[in-house]
Design a protein around this motif. Structure first.
Motif, PDB file in Angstrom:
ATOM      1  N   MET A 164       1.116  -1.394   0.158  1.00  0.00           N
ATOM      2  CA  MET A 164      -0.034   0.090  -0.085  1.00  0.00           C
ATOM      3  C   MET A 164       0.485   1.712   0.135  1.00  0.00           C
ATOM      4  SD  MET A 164      -3.001   1.325   3.051  1.00  0.00           S
ATOM      5  CE  MET A 164      -4.053  -0.041   2.320  1.00  0.00           C
ATOM      6  N   ARG A 165       0.829   2.480  -0.657  1.00  0.00           N
ATOM      7  CA  ARG A 165       0.997   3.347  -0.666  1.00  0.00           C
ATOM      8  C   ARG A 165       0.051   4.455   0.196  1.00  0.00           C
ATOM      9  NH1 ARG A 165       1.049   4.785  -7.582  1.00  0.00           N
ATOM     10  NH2 ARG A 165      -1.600   4.804  -7.340  1.00  0.00           N
ATOM     11  N   ASP A 166       1.139   5.927   0.468  1.00  0.00           N
ATOM     12  CA  ASP A 166       0.838   6.653   0.737  1.00  0.00           C
ATOM     13  C   ASP A 166      -0.110   7.623  -0.469  1.00  0.00           C
ATOM     14  OD1 ASP A 166       2.448   9.646   0.197  1.00  0.00           O
ATOM     15  OD2 ASP A 166       3.723   7.948   1.149  1.00  0.00           O
ATOM     16  N   VAL A 167      -0.839   8.095   0.005  1.00  0.00           N
ATOM     17  CA  VAL A 167      -2.179   9.517  -0.585  1.00  0.00           C
ATOM     18  C   VAL A 167      -2.205  10.491  -0.728  1.00  0.00           C
ATOM     19  CG1 VAL A 167      -3.482   6.866  -1.285  1.00  0.00           C
ATOM     20  CG2 VAL A 167      -4.232   9.053   0.705  1.00  0.00           C
ATOM     21  N   VAL A 168      -0.917  10.968  -0.060  1.00  0.00           N
ATOM     22  CA  VAL A 168      -0.308  13.123   0.471  1.00  0.00           C
ATOM     23  C   VAL A 168      -0.799  13.053  -0.126  1.00  0.00           C
ATOM     24  CG1 VAL A 168       1.405  13.841   1.702  1.00  0.00           C
ATOM     25  CG2 VAL A 168       1.371  11.581   2.745  1.00  0.00           C
ATOM     26  N   LYS A 169      -0.619  13.135  -1.725  1.00  0.00           N
ATOM     27  CA  LYS A 169      -0.819  14.464  -3.055  1.00  0.00           C
ATOM     28  C   LYS A 169      -1.964  14.152  -3.266  1.00  0.00           C
ATOM     29  CE  LYS A 169       4.090  13.172  -4.668  1.00  0.00           C
ATOM     30  NZ  LYS A 169       4.393  12.714  -5.953  1.00  0.00           N
ATOM     31  N   THR A 170      -2.299  13.303  -2.814  1.00  0.00           N
ATOM     32  CA  THR A 170      -3.967  13.134  -3.099  1.00  0.00           C
ATOM     33  C   THR A 170      -5.051  13.599  -2.716  1.00  0.00           C
ATOM     34  OG1 THR A 170      -4.321  10.392  -4.173  1.00  0.00           O
ATOM     35  CG2 THR A 170      -3.850  12.158  -5.134  1.00  0.00           C
ATOM     36  N   LEU A 171      -4.414  13.999  -0.649  1.00  0.00           N
ATOM     37  CA  LEU A 171      -5.988  13.928   0.252  1.00  0.00           C
ATOM     38  C   LEU A 171      -6.915  14.511  -0.877  1.00  0.00           C
ATOM     39  CD1 LEU A 171      -3.868  13.595   3.218  1.00  0.00           C
ATOM     40  CD2 LEU A 171      -5.471  12.163   2.608  1.00  0.00           C
ATOM     41  N   PRO A 224      -6.331  -7.600  10.430  1.00  0.00           N
ATOM     42  CA  PRO A 224      -6.615  -8.984  10.738  1.00  0.00           C
ATOM     43  C   PRO A 224      -5.662 -10.163   9.812  1.00  0.00           C
ATOM     44  CG  PRO A 224      -7.270  -7.865   8.226  1.00  0.00           C
ATOM     45  CD  PRO A 224      -6.502  -7.167   8.844  1.00  0.00           C
ATOM     46  N   THR A 225      -4.250  -9.972   9.386  1.00  0.00           N
ATOM     47  CA  THR A 225      -3.464 -11.047   9.737  1.00  0.00           C
ATOM     48  C   THR A 225      -1.909 -10.615   8.847  1.00  0.00           C
ATOM     49  OG1 THR A 225      -4.367 -10.961   6.684  1.00  0.00           O
ATOM     50  CG2 THR A 225      -5.703 -12.729   7.781  1.00  0.00           C
ATOM     51  N   GLU A 226      -1.248 -11.580   9.078  1.00  0.00           N
ATOM     52  CA  GLU A 226      -0.062 -10.784   9.158  1.00  0.00           C
ATOM     53  C   GLU A 226      -0.092 -10.501   7.287  1.00  0.00           C
ATOM     54  OE1 GLU A 226       1.985 -11.288  10.976  1.00  0.00           O
ATOM     55  OE2 GLU A 226       1.240 -11.703  12.522  1.00  0.00           O
ATOM     56  N   GLY A 227      -0.196 -11.085   6.437  1.00  0.00           N
ATOM     57  CA  GLY A 227      -0.080 -10.846   4.824  1.00  0.00           C
ATOM     58  C   GLY A 227      -0.847  -9.393   5.031  1.00  0.00           C
ATOM     59  N   TYR A 228      -1.721  -8.910   5.501  1.00  0.00           N
ATOM     60  CA  TYR A 228      -2.148  -7.611   5.180  1.00  0.00           C
ATOM     61  C   TYR A 228      -1.652  -6.497   5.929  1.00  0.00           C
ATOM     62  CZ  TYR A 228      -4.985  -4.058   5.652  1.00  0.00           C
ATOM     63  OH  TYR A 228      -6.461  -2.597   5.528  1.00  0.00           O
ATOM     64  N   LEU A 229      -0.425  -7.176   7.072  1.00  0.00           N
ATOM     65  CA  LEU A 229       0.252  -6.272   7.881  1.00  0.00           C
ATOM     66  C   LEU A 229       1.355  -5.515   6.964  1.00  0.00           C
ATOM     67  CD1 LEU A 229       0.137  -7.750  11.756  1.00  0.00           C
ATOM     68  CD2 LEU A 229      -0.908  -5.218  10.697  1.00  0.00           C
ATOM     69  N   ARG A 230       1.675  -7.109   6.247  1.00  0.00           N
ATOM     70  CA  ARG A 230       2.911  -6.642   5.369  1.00  0.00           C
ATOM     71  C   ARG A 230       2.229  -5.293   3.722  1.00  0.00           C
ATOM     72  NH1 ARG A 230       4.863 -11.534   7.227  1.00  0.00           N
ATOM     73  NH2 ARG A 230       3.002 -13.147   5.921  1.00  0.00           N
ATOM     74  N   TYR A 231       1.720  -5.583   3.769  1.00  0.00           N
ATOM     75  CA  TYR A 231       0.517  -4.896   2.701  1.00  0.00           C
ATOM     76  C   TYR A 231       0.649  -4.074   3.531  1.00  0.00           C
ATOM     77  CZ  TYR A 231      -2.925  -3.066  -0.434  1.00  0.00           C
ATOM     78  OH  TYR A 231      -3.174  -2.862  -1.814  1.00  0.00           O
ATOM     79  N   VAL A 232       0.746  -3.282   4.850  1.00  0.00           N
ATOM     80  CA  VAL A 232       0.158  -2.211   5.079  1.00  0.00           C
ATOM     81  C   VAL A 232       1.910  -1.396   5.433  1.00  0.00           C
ATOM     82  CG1 VAL A 232      -2.045  -1.733   5.176  1.00  0.00           C
ATOM     83  CG2 VAL A 232      -0.762  -2.116   7.252  1.00  0.00           C
ATOM     84  N   SER A 233       2.560  -2.121   5.416  1.00  0.00           N
ATOM     85  CA  SER A 233       3.936  -2.099   6.674  1.00  0.00           C
ATOM     86  C   SER A 233       5.091  -0.672   6.011  1.00  0.00           C
ATOM     87  CB  SER A 233       4.909  -3.695   6.409  1.00  0.00           C
ATOM     88  OG  SER A 233       5.195  -3.679   5.321  1.00  0.00           O
TER      89      SER A 233
END
Length: 830
Positions: A164-171, A224-233
């Protein structure tokens, strides 16, 4: 549009800020001198501070700013990821997290917030290549918004990667307002697919840390899951907010036992029910036993008689103190030790014992273990679940007979082999509290994602870890599909123990999901009667979803074909299916040489295969959804799960199915009763030009060859050896033509059907004593060890024992490694 001189001035400012930033980067990259001048603790803190400051500056390949504001007071500010100052400490760039940054996002024609201009830059490295302006003037001056919406849509349409990437530019203004809400309240951020609630929650953390509302050690993000945490880490570190704890629901279990089992639906519901908390209390109290008769305690030459009434008095005194079980055990040892020591002073002929000597004596500790044993959460839960008698005795007035029976699970011989399930986690945590008290690590602010259908036991685990009772809760009632899916937030707040008021905000615009896909999601939501409004969309791709209906034998090859089409177009692909179909789909991809990653572990590949039940929160450029009817059957609220699944793609959605589509999806694609069932929807299966694909679950191996969607022949015993022979030839690298020539009267169809028949036979044989790892996927580490063993000349039988697989599986894997060029051809099995 402002004149070119203004842009030239912007570029000069960018150049000046870039030089200042890179000079500071050079200093921050070498903190040794400053660190050596400090003590150990200060040196550590200094290094962390330097690292965070580097992260806030972003990399040298990125522009110093992405926005600019001009105020009525004549002040101009450039907005970027972090503060940049000149040699006199005057600001050249202001952080987006600052109050000045909030005006950049929130200023509007109705409330300019003192601005006359908002400018958004498009850049290549630090060079301005375009800009878009929004001007704010008086009532007689028409506002100008130059191309900003087009720039926003272009940014939103960018490719998705495995993070997942931040959306600072498009907030957007409403998102920015939510992020900046006060930290000392329970905040619910409710938003449908693509509305950005997760990224808003993560960037809210960054703002709270920036403002100093909380310290980094006081914040936890729960997913919810370890895989999800890696996605947003990577989101928070990219914003300069390192050190925030990222916890999965599974990690909340004491000792973090491995998840090896899966509960039936009723057991999952019972284990998540709040009534389990009382059952845990009863189970722990039941382990404290007072003997009905007096006990003689032999300590050396001393014989001490302890009557049951006196023992009960001592134990009751400890229990009434209200301390956790294992803490109470220590208190019991102290009190009982002093009591026994006093009893040894009555004889002149025997030397009295001190309390310390009594406690050190093994007979005394044996008595304590009988009265008040020391327990771990795992021991407590295993002992409870493995005894029908205890379950029945302790569950009176709590559960009915069917619920009690659903909890029963035979104990494994060793505690380390216990088949823990996800539903056990909340119960284990309740045992931990009953045995040892509150968790050691607690937080002042906890952000919880995908909260909508957490069970009461899971919510209790979260509450135990909160010092203040302050949470930011991210969720969507429409995406709740488990047994505890809710129609409102009040019941969840009750289970979380939130007594005081809370604030709730809704994000109603979807920036990620194209309109055509949201139309399909809306039909599913209507059928499911989801309790929230489907978000409106701000973009579309012009590429409508497609559905292809094929024969059951062609589901896998068509899935592979759809994925290859997406890869050819440069798209990242998520393949989503029912959990029980994941292994056979993975096997088909391995056989066809299509690289993929398991979404439960990683999302960094071009192709990710993920079970529908674990797909929530992820996003991909394209999604290929396999057999949606089987997905619906997986969850208590199956249409809600399908609503989640069809809203994971940002560009393209393809459905592959043999079974009939669920009602709302069937209506969307125009399937009507009596239609030719061999005809696809949206595309034709005639454009799929693949040879039939056998479905090995570990490359070309024989173990676990299964395809639940195939129609196998009757399970006639005489056909089994023939089927396995066919499978072994395919697994060992023979072509279809060679199989057809070698096996009398064999056909392509029989090769396909052999997968179903052979898998059942092989699974049955494994159940009667096959190798432990038979049928499991191969990973990189195991491949490496296999290659080393083969090159060293280790015998096949020894290799098979080492890997806990059959020799056939080893031969198959070696053949695969040679085909991939990872092992020399001279090592091919003879």
């Amino acid at each position: 549009m402002l004149n070119d001189k203004s842009v030239e001035a912007d570029q000069q400012h960018f150049d000046r800020a870039y030089e200042a930033r890179e000079q500071r980067r050079a200093r921050l990259a070498q903190p040794e001198a400053a660190a050596q001048a400090a003590d150990s603790k200060s040196s550590h803190d200094l290094r962390i501070a330097y690292r965070e400051a580097l992260a806030r500056m972003r990399g040298p390949e990125e522009a110093v700013a992405f926005g600019r504001t001009d105020g009525e007071d004549g002040e101009t500010y450039y907005i970027g990821y972090g503060l940049i100052t000149d040699d006199h400490h005057d600001p050249l760039v202001i952080s987006w997290q600052s109050r000045v940054g909030s005006r950049f996002y929130q200023a509007s024609q109705t409330d300019p917030m003192g601005l006359t201009l908002k400018r958004v830059f498009e850049t290549s490295v630090n060079t301005i290549i375009d800009h878009h302006d929004e001007t704010f003037g008086g009532p007689d001056e028409a506002p100008v918004a130059d191309g900003y919406q087009e720039m926003l849509l272009h940014e939103l349409a960018g490719h998705r990667s495995g993070r997942m990437r931040d959306v600072v530019k498009t907030l957007q203004a409403h998102q920015d307002r939510v992020m900046r809400m006060p930290a000392d309240q329970v905040l619910i951020i409710d938003g449908g697919p693509g509305t950005g609630k997760t990224i808003v929650g993560l960037q809210r953390v960054s703002i709270l840390l920036y403002r100093g509302d909380v310290a980094v050690d006081d914040v936890a993000f729960v997913g919810p899951t370890e895989g999800y945490l890696r996605y947003v880490s990577n989101v928070l570190p990219s914003l300069g907010s390192e050190g925030v704890s990222h916890l999965s629901l599974v990690s909340l279990a004491p000792g973090a036992p491995p998840i090896r089992g899966e509960d039936e639906a009723l057991a999952r519901r019972v284990k998540g029910d709040g009534r389990m908390r009382e059952l845990v209390e009863r189970a722990v109290a039941d382990r404290r036993r007072v003997p009905e008769e007096s006990i003689e305690l032999a300590l050396g030459r001393h014989r001490i008689e302890l009557d049951s009434d006196r023992l009960w008095e001592v134990m009751r005194g400890v229990e009434e103190s209200g301390v956790p079980h294992n803490v109470g055990r220590r208190a019991l040892i102290d009190r009982l030790g002093r009591l026994v020591a006093e009893r040894t002073t009555g004889s002149v002929a025997r030397m009295p014992m001190s309390a310390e000597d009594v406690v050190a004596a093994q007979p005394f500790m044996n008595l304590v273990n009988r009265l008040w044993p020391r327990l771990t959460p795992q021991e407590g839960l295993r002992d409870l679940l493995s005894s029908r008698r205890r379950l029945s005795d302790l569950s009176w007035s709590l559960f009915d007979d069917d619920e009690i029976e659903s909890l029963f699970r035979p104990a494994q011989q060793r505690l380390s082999d216990e088949r823990w399930t996800r539903a056990d986690i909340g119960v284990l945590d309740a045992f931990a509290e009953e045995l040892s008290g509150s968790p050691q690590r607690r937080f002042r602010h906890i952000i919880v994602d995908e909260v909508q259908d957490l069970s009461p036991m899971q919510l209790a685990s979260l509450r135990r870890r909160s010092v203040t009772g302050v949470f930011t809760l991210l969720g969507d009632l429409g995406q709740g599909f488990g047994p505890f899916a809710r129609s409102n937030w009040s019941s969840l707040l009750d289970d979380l123990g939130v007594a005081d008021g809370h604030e709730s905000v809704s994000l109603d615009e979807s920036y990620r999901i194209p309109a055509s896909m949201m139309e399909l999601a809306a039909l599913i939501a209507e059928e499911a009667s989801i309790p929230t409004r489907v978000p409106t969309t701000v973009r579309d791709t012009g590429v409508p979803p497609t559905a292809t209906r094929v024969s059951e034998n062609d589901v896998l090859r068509t899935t592979v074909a759809r994925v290859r089409e997406c890869l050819t177009d440069g798209l990242s692909v998520g393949v989503i299916a029912a959990a029980e179909d994941i292994e056979r789909i993975s096997g088909a991809f391995e056989y066809e040489g299509v690289a993929y990653v398991d979404g439960r572990e990683d999302l960094s590949g071009g192709v990710t295969i993920v079970p529908a039940l674990e797909s929530r929160g992820f996003e991909f450029d394209a999604c290929v959804v396999v057999e949606p009817a089987r997905i619906v059957d997986e969850a208590p609220f199956g249409l809600n799960l399908l609503y989640v699944v069809v809203s994971r793609a940002t560009r393209r959605l393809a459905i592959v199915h043999a079974d009939e589509l669920p009602g709302p999806m069937s209506r969307f694609f125009g399937e009507v009763e009596g239609e030719d069932e061999d005809q696809p929807h949206g595309t034709s299966d005639e454009d799929v030009q693949l040879e039939p694909v056998p479905t090995p679950a570990e490359g070309a191996g024989v173990e676990a060859l299964s395809d639940a969607a195939l129609v196998p022949p009757d399970r006639v015993e005489s056909k089994i050896d023939r089927a396995i022979s066919i499978l072994r030839m395919v697994a060992e690298g023979h072509t279809y033509e060679q199989v057809l020539a070698a096996v009398e009267d064999a056909t392509y169809v029989e090769i396909f059907n052999a997968a179903g028949l052979g898998s059942e036979a092989l699974a049955s044989r494994r159940d009667r004593g096959g190798p432990p790892r038979a049928g499991l996927p191969w990973d990189e580490d195991e491949d490496r060890r296999l290659i080393e063993s083969v090159r060293m000349g280790v015998a096949p039988g020894v290799i098979a024992d080492e890997h806990e697989r059959t020799q056939g599986a080893i031969r198959s894997r070696i053949t695969r490694l040679v085909a991939e060029g990872r092992l020399e051809a001279k090592y091919l099995p003879g």
